[in-house]
Scaffold this motif. Structure first.
Motif, short mmCIF file in Angstrom:
data_model
loop_
_atom_site.label_atom_id
_atom_site.label_comp_id
_atom_site.label_asym_id
_atom_site.label_seq_id
_atom_site.Cartn_x
_atom_site.Cartn_y
_atom_site.Cartn_z
N UNK A 100 -29.11 70.84 -63.88
CA UNK A 100 -30.53 70.56 -64.10
C UNK A 100 -30.97 71.30 -65.37
N UNK A 101 -31.42 70.55 -66.39
CA UNK A 101 -31.85 71.16 -67.65
C UNK A 101 -33.35 71.47 -67.65
N UNK A 102 -34.14 70.61 -67.08
CA UNK A 102 -35.58 70.85 -67.04
C UNK A 102 -36.29 70.29 -68.28
N UNK A 103 -35.81 70.56 -69.45
CA UNK A 103 -36.47 70.14 -70.69
C UNK A 103 -35.63 69.02 -71.31
N UNK A 104 -36.18 67.80 -71.33
CA UNK A 104 -35.48 66.66 -71.88
C UNK A 104 -36.21 66.07 -73.09
#
Length: 1102
Positions: free
Chosen positions: A809-813
């Protein structure tokens, strides 16, 4: 126990005070509410149907009532059955148990209980047991052919042809299971709730076998029953003879042919018998054609006669089977389950004859009761005083008089020549009985200047013992003329069916008679006369059954309904007849000897008129005197109980002291002797123990000279320790890898080590897990917690979840760190942004999608435009009610908002995300941290808008096509864009006229009213064949799609949309099918068009 002690209400209505109709019903209601359904009127039993199974009919109750007389126990049907059986056995008197009551009052169940009790208490023996079993098994047979479901009862003792048998041999009998296909059956009431027809039919077959029916007889009975059903389906039509005279014929000959094949009858013979009638005199024979109405009457009369004679044959066959084959003189006990008095809204001929029979039964009851009273008084030597009572003989004479009775007038009207109708019959009654006190009609009322609006012009009224009943004379003539034509009897006799042939002996030409058969009223009168003769020759016993409510509900007592039935049954009149002389009597043996009774009652200074002393019984005139005696007995019993207690306690104390003194002496002597015995025993045991130790010590001392002690124990301990050491060292050298995913573990060499081996394996796994956790950073721990939360929410529910597991999970796309404007939207106190990505917002009104940026903070969900970074929608996390997502591989989800919130008033949000698993997991965790409440996440397999979007977010049907294909596309972005773009093009072009324009780039073709000009409207309409092929296409490359779009010039600021030919080539090229010509007709089967909810695709093109 006294007569009244422990009873609910009054068990015998003869003792009821005050004797009124209301108090009688209240007493029945009180007992019914306490589940006391039986009440006496002397030796008459009143039974109220409980509509439930009560635990008062097992073998324990049978044994209890067999050993006691009638009044010694609470009222019960077993008490009456036992009294009848003992009178039959001991007094050698024939018995008859007469059961009356309304339909649904429980008459059939009462007759079953009587027969089961008699079967249980009668003697034993092989022949007796066989007869008892056959008697009990006769109930299912008689119920199957003689009972039916009526509007008042599911198992009414009605002899009708509307009872559907659960026939299992439909093929052999050529029947259908659908009851709606038979005219004689009511399809609405052919089944009863809670009743298994298949099981009941098996019980019927088993019962007929036990009774003694052969397989051939059972088959023949079912064939005759099937014949009745098939007769009802024979449809008759109008025909005319050559001279113009109306006649009748069969519409479809297949029904008559099936009947002929079933019973071996020539179908032509049956058709002639149904459609014509032969009039034969001593000199000539005339054949007359029947019209349709007459032929239908003949058909129905034949069906009723067949079924009636079949039922009579069954009764005679059962009686023949249970008949005892001995030459001795036998006594009889008969159980008569007969219909009760009926008053309906429209009373016809059937109610007239039923009430006539009940009128005769009431006459028998009064005469037999008074006769029994008179005989008992004579036996006891008490003078008989004539009792005043209402004699209903005048009513019976009004109906049954041979020359001037109503039935006689009806027969005379049916047999006389000329014009005969129901109105002429009523006119004759009005003329004959104009001054009769129990007859009324409109004519007689007018003559007496009485005006009754409830009396119709075609009605007459009879004042029965149970009340006034108004009868409608319509159809009296037809129903009384219920005759079977001689042609039909002869046709049935010609059948090659043994049972059917035996049912119509009068059809034999050798026994043919020219005498007119008796009418239905004459037959019924003859049957009633025979019944009355049998009743007068037997000792009668009465059971009055009452229905407590119309709904057949347990525990519900309708006062009005029971009051009406009590009037019909004449319960109050029965009580008055019983109380006309002495209300109560009791044998001297139950009280005292005669001299003692006279002396005791003389001390009470009672009136001599209230008492009478018979030879074996004492008679008490009024219930008040009996209650006074019971009260005096209760008071005296209390005094005697006190005296007995005082005397008994003194005697107990004296006996107790004497026993204690004797016991003390015995205990002392035994105690001293026992002490000495114990002392001697201890000394003896000690001596033996010392001897044993000494002998053992000597033996061990001699044994040690030859052998080493403890060698075996030392060796075994050494071996065990060596095995343990070897196991642990081997385990040390063969430990698995420290990876937590490696679950291998060496097995134990011996079963003895299994428990220790499992415990070591568990400890080792815990140690590896601890080592792994110690190596993780706080950020990795947080990532794993998010993955764990996602697993709990979507594992096994969402199809795209397995693909999201290995992806972190990166969160910032969207590169939030490089966009300062977006960072300012979250506010200063919100903390870091948990999730930022680009989503597609679906318009609820037209199904269009638009790109939006979604930001998730610790307290809000912020949605902004991609071009203008300003907060368009700010949703507090505490305003989220729940989240819905489909179970497919799409990214579609819906945010359901609370209606009380300011944002929720605008409706729920429908969004599409490429990272739906991560986004919903972070929203769930943020909501839990902010509100301490778990956010409901609904995963459903239903792809309809109502399941995903709730009630307030409704998409048009065209958007369902896009959502459905999105749910089937791969999870990668290329697959989503490919399917979305393809079906967005199809959607826009097929619904161009509905939305007003094909796309935003073609504004120059939009008219002033917002729609296309008429000359260009055909450019954007695709033929159904092409739309069908577009829908069937599942694989389109992204490069090919972009190439076709470029060729078609659909980009912004390009030339207008291509003409119809270019558009056709565009889609053909898009699908890779260039060989399709634009005008080639393609047949589309509308049944194969896929359905989306209530809409169909492709859309129709005008």
């Amino acid at each position: 126990m006294t007569l009244l002690e422990g009873s609910v209400g009054v068990e015998d209505l003869v003792l009821l005070e005050p004797l009124e109709q209301e108090s009688l019903i209240r007493n029945l209601q009180l007992r019914y509410e306490k589940k006391e359904i039986y009440t006496y009127i002397g030796n008459v039993l009143v039974s109220v149907n409980p509509y439930q199974q009560l635990p008062i009919y097992d073998l324990e109750f049978v044994a209890k009532y067999r050993d006691y007389t009638f009044y010694e126990l609470k009222p019960h049907i077993y008490a009456l059955a036992n009294m009848a059986y003992q009178s039959l056995r001991d007094q050698d008197r024939d018995q008859c148990i007469l059961i009356t009551g309304e339909s649904g009052a429980g008459k059939t169940e009462a007759s079953k209980l009587v027969m089961s009790y008699v079967a249980a208490v009668c003697g034993k023996g092989e022949q007796v047991n066989s007869v008892k079993e056959q008697l009990l098994q006769s109930n299912p047979v008689l119920e199957a052919f003689g009972n039916a479901k009526t509007i008042r009862n599911d198992n009414s003792s009605r002899f009708v042809s509307e009872h559907l048998l659960g026939l299992g041999q439909e093929e052999a009998l050529k029947l259908e299971r659908d009851t709606g296909g038979y005219a004689y059956l009511n399809p609405d009431t052919s089944s009863v709730d809670g009743m298994d027809d298949d099981a009941n039919f098996k019980v019927l077959q088993s019962a007929m076998t036990v009774i003694g029916f052969s397989e051939e007889e059972i088959r023949q009975v079912l064939e005759v029953a099937a014949l009745v059903l098939k007769l009802g389906n024979v449809e008759l039509v109008n025909e005319f003879q050559a001279n113009g005279v109306p006649a009748s014929g069969i519409r479809d000959g297949r029904g008559v042919q099936e009947i002929g094949e079933l019973v071996g009858l020539n179908s032509g013979e049956l058709e002639r018998a149904l459609c014509s009638r032969t009039m034969e005199t001593a000199k000539e024979k005339v054949v007359t054609a029947l019209n349709v109405v007459q032929a239908q009457y003949a058909r129905d009369a034949l069906a009723k006669n067949i079924y009636s004679r079949l039922f009579n044959w069954l009764v005679n066959r059962i009686n023949e089977s249970i008949k005892v084959s001995t030459g001795e003189k036998r006594k009889v006990m008969g159980v008569l389950d007969i219909y009760g008095f009926e008053i309906l809204e429209d009373n016809s001929f059937e109610q007239f004859v039923i009430n006539y029979c009940n009128e005769k039964l009431q006459q028998v009851f009064i005469e037999m009761t008074l006769k029994e009273e008179q005989e008992e008084y004579k036996r006891e030597g008490i003078p008989w005083v004539k009792v005043e009572y209402f004699d209903n003989g005048i009513i019976c004479n009004l109906i049954e008089h041979n020359q001037r009775g109503i039935l006689a007038m009806l027969d005379e009207e049916c047999l006389r020549p000329g014009v005969v109708s129901d109105s002429t019959f009523l006119a004759k009654l009005n003329q004959l009985f104009s001054k009769h006190s129990h007859y009324e009609s409109k004519v007689t009322q007018n003559a007496q200047r009485q005006y009754d609006h409830s009396m119709g012009l075609s009605c007459f009224r009879i004042c029965h013992y149970a009340g006034k009943v108004t009868y409608n004379v319509n159809s009296f003539i037809d129903k009384n003329n219920d005759l079977l034509f001689r042609d039909l009897s002869q046709a049935m006799w010609k059948a090659r069916h043994p049972l059917l042939r035996s049912l119509f002996p009068e059809g034999d030409p050798k026994q043919a008679s020219l005498k007119r058969p008796p009418t239905a009223g004459a037959q019924f009168k003859s049957s009633v006369t025979t019944l009355m003769k049998n009743l007068y020759s037997k000792n009668p016993n009465y059971i009055r059954c009452i229905k407590p409510n119309e709904q057949q509900q347990r525990g519900h007592f309708s006062f009005e309904l029971v009051n009406v039935q009590a009037q019909y049954l004449g319960l109050l009149e029965n009580v008055r007849v019983r109380r006309a002389g002495y209300a109560y009597r009791q044998a001297y043996g139950s009280f005292l000897e005669r001299e003692g009774v006279e002396k005791v009652l003389g001390e009470l200074s009672m009136s001599s008129e209230e008492l009478a002393f018979g030879k074996t019984k004492i008679f008490i005139r009024s219930p008040k005197t009996l209650f006074y005696l019971e009260e005096q007995r209760r008071l005296r019993l209390q005094q005697l109980a006190t005296l007995i207690q005082k005397t008994y306690r003194g005697w107990r104390c004296r006996i107790h002291y004497q026993l204690m003194r004797k016991s003390q002496i015995v205990i002392s002597s035994w105690f001293r002797g026992n002490m000495q015995k114990k002392r001697y025993g201890k000394m003896k045991a000690s001596a033996l123990l010392i001897q044993a130790y000494v002998r053992g010590w000597k033996a061990r001392k001699n044994y040690r000279k030859y052998f080493r002690s403890g060698a075996a124990l030392i060796l075994s301990n050494f071996i065990y320790k060596s095995m343990v050491q070897k196991f642990l060292l081997g385990l040390k050298n063969n430990l698995p890898s420290p990876s937590i995913l490696d679950k291998k573990w060496p097995s134990a060499p011996y079963k003895y080590f299994n428990t220790a081996n499992h415990e070591l394996q568990r400890l080792f796994h815990q140690w590896k897990c601890k080592k792994f956790r110690d190596q993780l950073s706080p950020k990795q721990v947080e990532v794993l917690r998010e993955k764990l939360c996602a697993s709990e929410l979507f594992k096994g529910k969402k199809s795209s979840y397995p693909q999201s597991v290995p992806i972190p999970f990166h969160g910032d796309y969207i590169g939030l760190q490089r966009n300062s404007k977006l960072q300012k939207l979250k506010g200063g106190e919100e903390g870091p942004i948990l999730m930022a990505e680009t989503v597609m917002k679906v318009n609820r009104g037209n199904g269009k999608t638009s790109s939006r940026i979604l930001l998730l903070t610790k307290g809000h969900v912020i949605i902004t435009d991609t071009k203008n970074p300003q907060a368009k929608t700010v949703i507090p996390l505490n305003s989220l009610a729940r989240v819905s997502v489909t179970s497919f591989k799409d990214g579609l989800f819906s945010l359901h908002l609370s209606e009380i919130s300011s944002v929720g008033s605008k409706g729920d949000l429908l969004l599409v995300s490429e990272h739906v698993i991560e986004l919903l997991t972070k929203i769930y965790r943020a909501t839990l941290d902010a509100t301490q409440i778990q956010l409901p996440v609904a995963v459903t397999a239903d792809s309809s808008t109502s399941s995903v979007c709730g009630e307030r977010a409704v998409l048009p049907a065209s958007s369902l096509i896009l959502l459905d294909h999105l749910s089937q596309a791969p999870s990668c972005s290329t697959g989503i864009m490919r399917s979305a773009l393809l079906f967005a093009v199809i959607l826009a072009l097929s619904l161009a006229r509905s939305f007003g324009a094909v796309c935003e780039e073609s504004q120059e073709h939009v008219g002033p009213g917002g729609g296309h000009s008429k000359k260009d409207s055909n450019l954007y309409q695709l033929p159904p064949s092409l739309l069908r092929r577009l829908y069937d296409s599942r694989v389109v490359s992204l490069d090919g799609l972009l190439k076709m779009l470029s060729k078609a010039s659909v980009g912004p600021k390009e030339s207008p949309l291509p003409q119809k030919r270019d558009m056709h080539d565009f889609f053909v090229g898009l699908m890779g099918k260039r060989n399709l010509q634009p005008d080639t007709p393609v047949d589309i089967n509308q049944e194969n068009i896929p359905s989306f909810g209530t809409f169909k695709y492709p859309p129709s093109v005008e």
